[in-house]
Design a protein around this motif. Structure first.
Motif, PDB file in Angstrom:
ATOM      1  N   ILE A 163       0.875  -1.175   0.000  1.00 28.99           N
ATOM      2  CA  ILE A 163       0.000   0.000   0.000  1.00 28.99           C
ATOM      3  C   ILE A 163       0.913   1.225   0.000  1.00 28.99           C
ATOM      4  N   TRP A 164       0.618   2.198  -0.841  1.00 29.30           N
ATOM      5  CA  TRP A 164       1.342   3.464  -0.849  1.00 29.30           C
ATOM      6  C   TRP A 164       0.409   4.552  -0.331  1.00 29.30           C
ATOM      7  N   HIS A 165       0.801   5.197   0.773  1.00 29.46           N
ATOM      8  CA  HIS A 165       0.007   6.285   1.329  1.00 29.46           C
ATOM      9  C   HIS A 165       0.611   7.619   0.913  1.00 29.46           C
ATOM     10  N   SER A 166      -0.195   8.420   0.225  1.00 26.68           N
ATOM     11  CA  SER A 166       0.255   9.711  -0.282  1.00 26.68           C
ATOM     12  C   SER A 166      -0.434  10.836   0.473  1.00 26.68           C
ATOM     13  N   PHE A 167       0.309  11.933   0.667  1.00 29.28           N
ATOM     14  CA  PHE A 167      -0.234  13.137   1.276  1.00 29.28           C
ATOM     15  C   PHE A 167      -0.463  14.220   0.220  1.00 29.28           C
ATOM     16  N   ALA A 168      -0.385  13.849  -1.058  1.00 24.29           N
ATOM     17  CA  ALA A 168      -0.445  14.811  -2.157  1.00 24.29           C
ATOM     18  C   ALA A 168      -1.880  15.143  -2.537  1.00 24.29           C
ATOM     19  N   ASP A 169      -2.072  16.325  -3.142  1.00 22.48           N
ATOM     20  CA  ASP A 169      -3.359  16.647  -3.753  1.00 22.48           C
ATOM     21  C   ASP A 169      -3.442  15.925  -5.097  1.00 22.48           C
ATOM     22  N   ALA A 170      -4.570  16.110  -5.795  1.00 23.89           N
ATOM     23  CA  ALA A 170      -4.817  15.314  -6.997  1.00 23.89           C
ATOM     24  C   ALA A 170      -3.755  15.541  -8.073  1.00 23.89           C
ATOM     25  N   GLU A 171      -3.387  16.800  -8.281  1.00 22.10           N
ATOM     26  CA  GLU A 171      -2.407  17.094  -9.332  1.00 22.10           C
ATOM     27  C   GLU A 171      -1.055  16.466  -9.016  1.00 22.10           C
ATOM     28  N   ALA A 172      -0.581  16.666  -7.780  1.00 25.05           N
ATOM     29  CA  ALA A 172       0.702  16.082  -7.391  1.00 25.05           C
ATOM     30  C   ALA A 172       0.631  14.560  -7.367  1.00 25.05           C
ATOM     31  N   TYR A 173      -0.526  14.029  -6.979  1.00 27.89           N
ATOM     32  CA  TYR A 173      -0.680  12.578  -6.926  1.00 27.89           C
ATOM     33  C   TYR A 173      -0.489  11.958  -8.314  1.00 27.89           C
ATOM     34  N   ARG A 174      -1.062  12.580  -9.340  1.00 26.27           N
ATOM     35  CA  ARG A 174      -0.906  12.047 -10.700  1.00 26.27           C
ATOM     36  C   ARG A 174       0.572  11.933 -11.063  1.00 26.27           C
ATOM     37  N   HIS A 175       1.309  12.988 -10.774  1.00 28.26           N
ATOM     38  CA  HIS A 175       2.737  12.995 -11.109  1.00 28.26           C
ATOM     39  C   HIS A 175       3.487  11.924 -10.321  1.00 28.26           C
ATOM     40  N   LYS A 176       3.254  11.861  -9.033  1.00 25.59           N
ATOM     41  CA  LYS A 176       3.986  10.907  -8.204  1.00 25.59           C
ATOM     42  C   LYS A 176       3.613   9.467  -8.546  1.00 25.59           C
ATOM     43  N   SER A 177       2.383   9.265  -8.956  1.00 27.15           N
ATOM     44  CA  SER A 177       1.969   7.931  -9.378  1.00 27.15           C
ATOM     45  C   SER A 177       2.744   7.501 -10.624  1.00 27.15           C
ATOM     46  N   GLU A 178       3.020   8.439 -11.509  1.00 25.53           N
ATOM     47  CA  GLU A 178       3.833   8.136 -12.688  1.00 25.53           C
ATOM     48  C   GLU A 178       5.267   7.812 -12.296  1.00 25.53           C
ATOM     49  N   VAL A 179       5.789   8.556 -11.327  1.00 26.07           N
ATOM     50  CA  VAL A 179       7.141   8.263 -10.831  1.00 26.07           C
ATOM     51  C   VAL A 179       7.191   6.869 -10.212  1.00 26.07           C
ATOM     52  N   LEU A 180       6.181   6.534  -9.408  1.00 26.17           N
ATOM     53  CA  LEU A 180       6.125   5.204  -8.807  1.00 26.17           C
ATOM     54  C   LEU A 180       6.089   4.126  -9.887  1.00 26.17           C
ATOM     55  N   ALA A 181       5.330   4.365 -10.942  1.00 29.56           N
ATOM     56  CA  ALA A 181       5.252   3.381 -12.027  1.00 29.56           C
ATOM     57  C   ALA A 181       6.622   3.153 -12.661  1.00 29.56           C
ATOM     58  N   ARG A 182       7.409   4.208 -12.795  1.00 29.71           N
ATOM     59  CA  ARG A 182       8.749   4.050 -13.363  1.00 29.71           C
ATOM     60  C   ARG A 182       9.650   3.244 -12.428  1.00 29.71           C
ATOM     61  N   HIS A 183       9.549   3.497 -11.128  1.00 33.00           N
ATOM     62  CA  HIS A 183      10.325   2.700 -10.174  1.00 33.00           C
ATOM     63  C   HIS A 183       9.892   1.236 -10.224  1.00 33.00           C
ATOM     64  N   CYS A 184       8.589   1.002 -10.342  1.00 32.27           N
ATOM     65  CA  CYS A 184       8.110  -0.374 -10.441  1.00 32.27           C
ATOM     66  C   CYS A 184       8.679  -1.069 -11.673  1.00 32.27           C
ATOM     67  N   ALA A 185       8.748  -0.341 -12.792  1.00 35.46           N
ATOM     68  CA  ALA A 185       9.333  -0.915 -14.004  1.00 35.46           C
ATOM     69  C   ALA A 185      10.798  -1.278 -13.777  1.00 35.46           C
ATOM     70  N   ASP A 186      11.496  -0.442 -13.032  1.00 33.00           N
ATOM     71  CA  ASP A 186      12.919  -0.688 -12.775  1.00 33.00           C
ATOM     72  C   ASP A 186      13.137  -1.950 -11.941  1.00 33.00           C
ATOM     73  N   VAL A 187      12.195  -2.240 -11.036  1.00 30.12           N
ATOM     74  CA  VAL A 187      12.363  -3.424 -10.175  1.00 30.12           C
ATOM     75  C   VAL A 187      11.550  -4.618 -10.677  1.00 30.12           C
ATOM     76  N   GLY A 188      10.892  -4.459 -11.821  1.00 27.74           N
ATOM     77  CA  GLY A 188      10.145  -5.568 -12.408  1.00 27.74           C
ATOM     78  C   GLY A 188       8.843  -5.881 -11.701  1.00 27.74           C
ATOM     79  N   ARG A 189       8.145  -4.839 -11.284  1.00 22.33           N
ATOM     80  CA  ARG A 189       6.903  -5.048 -10.547  1.00 22.33           C
ATOM     81  C   ARG A 189       5.753  -4.316 -11.237  1.00 22.33           C
ATOM     82  N   ASP A 190       4.573  -4.920 -11.217  1.00 18.33           N
ATOM     83  CA  ASP A 190       3.372  -4.298 -11.761  1.00 18.33           C
ATOM     84  C   ASP A 190       2.859  -3.265 -10.753  1.00 18.33           C
ATOM     85  N   PRO A 191       2.790  -1.972 -11.105  1.00 16.06           N
ATOM     86  CA  PRO A 191       2.316  -0.979 -10.142  1.00 16.06           C
ATOM     87  C   PRO A 191       0.884  -1.213  -9.689  1.00 16.06           C
TER      88      PRO A 191
END
Length: 262
Positions: free
Chosen positions: A175-203
């Motif tokens: 579970i990822w708990h975010s303190f971001a508003d909607a706009e920041a959340y979209r961006h950070k979710s994309e960053v998380l997806a890139r990290h998941c790709a790097d470690v071979g995990r489905d976000p």
């Protein structure tokens, strides 16, 4: 993913622990899915020297007091306990509750806790490095304990640091708990997806969690936030309640909102 509703029962400004016990019972009766506290030693709001209770001792009591809800800290401070000890504590509370504890964890930030209880505060970077080093030790200890946990204990990681925190989420978070508003959340979710790709995990394997409400927010404000975040794929939406009164009106409204969506 079905929407779940959480409440953070802040363990502050309640001079009698029975006020907290009652709030947890009321939350479970309202239909809340997850009940959280937090891991601090002093109040964060109101009287800085007001009443306050310790996190994990309380979670052990909640394990016996409740029968349905999941529960945990939002979030445990990694700095305050040896990782192997924390793993054993979580495993024990997992057994007491019949498999309902969530290990919420973060790197810590409240300097007064560190100073008055004798922990080294360090820097934001050093605390995140410590969290990254602790996670494999926690997971490894779970594999060695006898008896083992009743289930794979879900790990909730709180924070939004793009270089270190979200990398740790990609590697270890359920579970990822975010303190971001909607706009920041979209961006950070994309960053998380890139990290998941790097470690071979489905976000999509990582449940998304946010806090809604806050000081001065009305029930309508909270429901608007919940709608917005649900449209972004957030599955766990949590409102807070502070002592001594522990007003659960916003939480009750969120439970009705959840039920109307299903």
């Amino acid at each position: 993913m079905a929407i779940r509703i959480g409440v953070q029962i802040q363990p502050q400004q309640a001079p009698d622990y029975q006020l907290i016990r009652d709030a947890v019972l009321r939350a479970e009766d309202l239909g809340v899915d997850v009940v959280f506290n937090w891991d601090h030693f002093f109040p964060l709001y109101g009287d800085a020297d007001g009443p306050h209770f310790e996190c994990w001792t309380m979670l052990g009591a909640w394990a016996e007091q409740t029968s349905r809800v999941e529960f945990g800290a939002l979030v445990t401070c990694n700095s305050y306990r040896n990782p192997e000890l924390l793993a054993d504590m979580a495993r024990t509370v997992d057994h007491i509750s019949g498999g309902r504890v969530i290990l919420g964890i973060g790197s810590g930030w409240f300097e007064r806790d560190y100073d008055e209880y004798g922990y080294e505060f360090g820097t934001a970077g050093s605390r995140l490095d410590d969290l990254g080093a602790a996670m494999p030790r926690i997971v490894d200890r779970w594999g060695k304990l006898n008896p083992p946990p009743t289930r794979k204990i879900p790990v909730l990681i709180g924070g939004g640091g793009e270089r270190k925190t979200l990398r740790i989420v990609a590697e270890y978070g359920d579970i990822w708990h975010s303190f971001a508003d909607a706009e920041a959340y979209r961006h950070k979710s994309e960053v998380l997806a890139r990290h998941c790709a790097d470690v071979g995990r489905d976000p999509a394997q990582i449940e998304r969690s946010v806090a809604v409400g806050g000081k001065g927010k009305t029930v309508d404000d909270v429901l608007r936030q919940a709608d917005e975040m649900a449209e972004l794929g957030v599955g766990l939406i949590t409102a807070d309640a502070g002592g001594p009164r522990y007003n659960l009106d916003r939480v009750e409204a969120l439970c009705r909102w959840r039920d109307q969506r299903s």
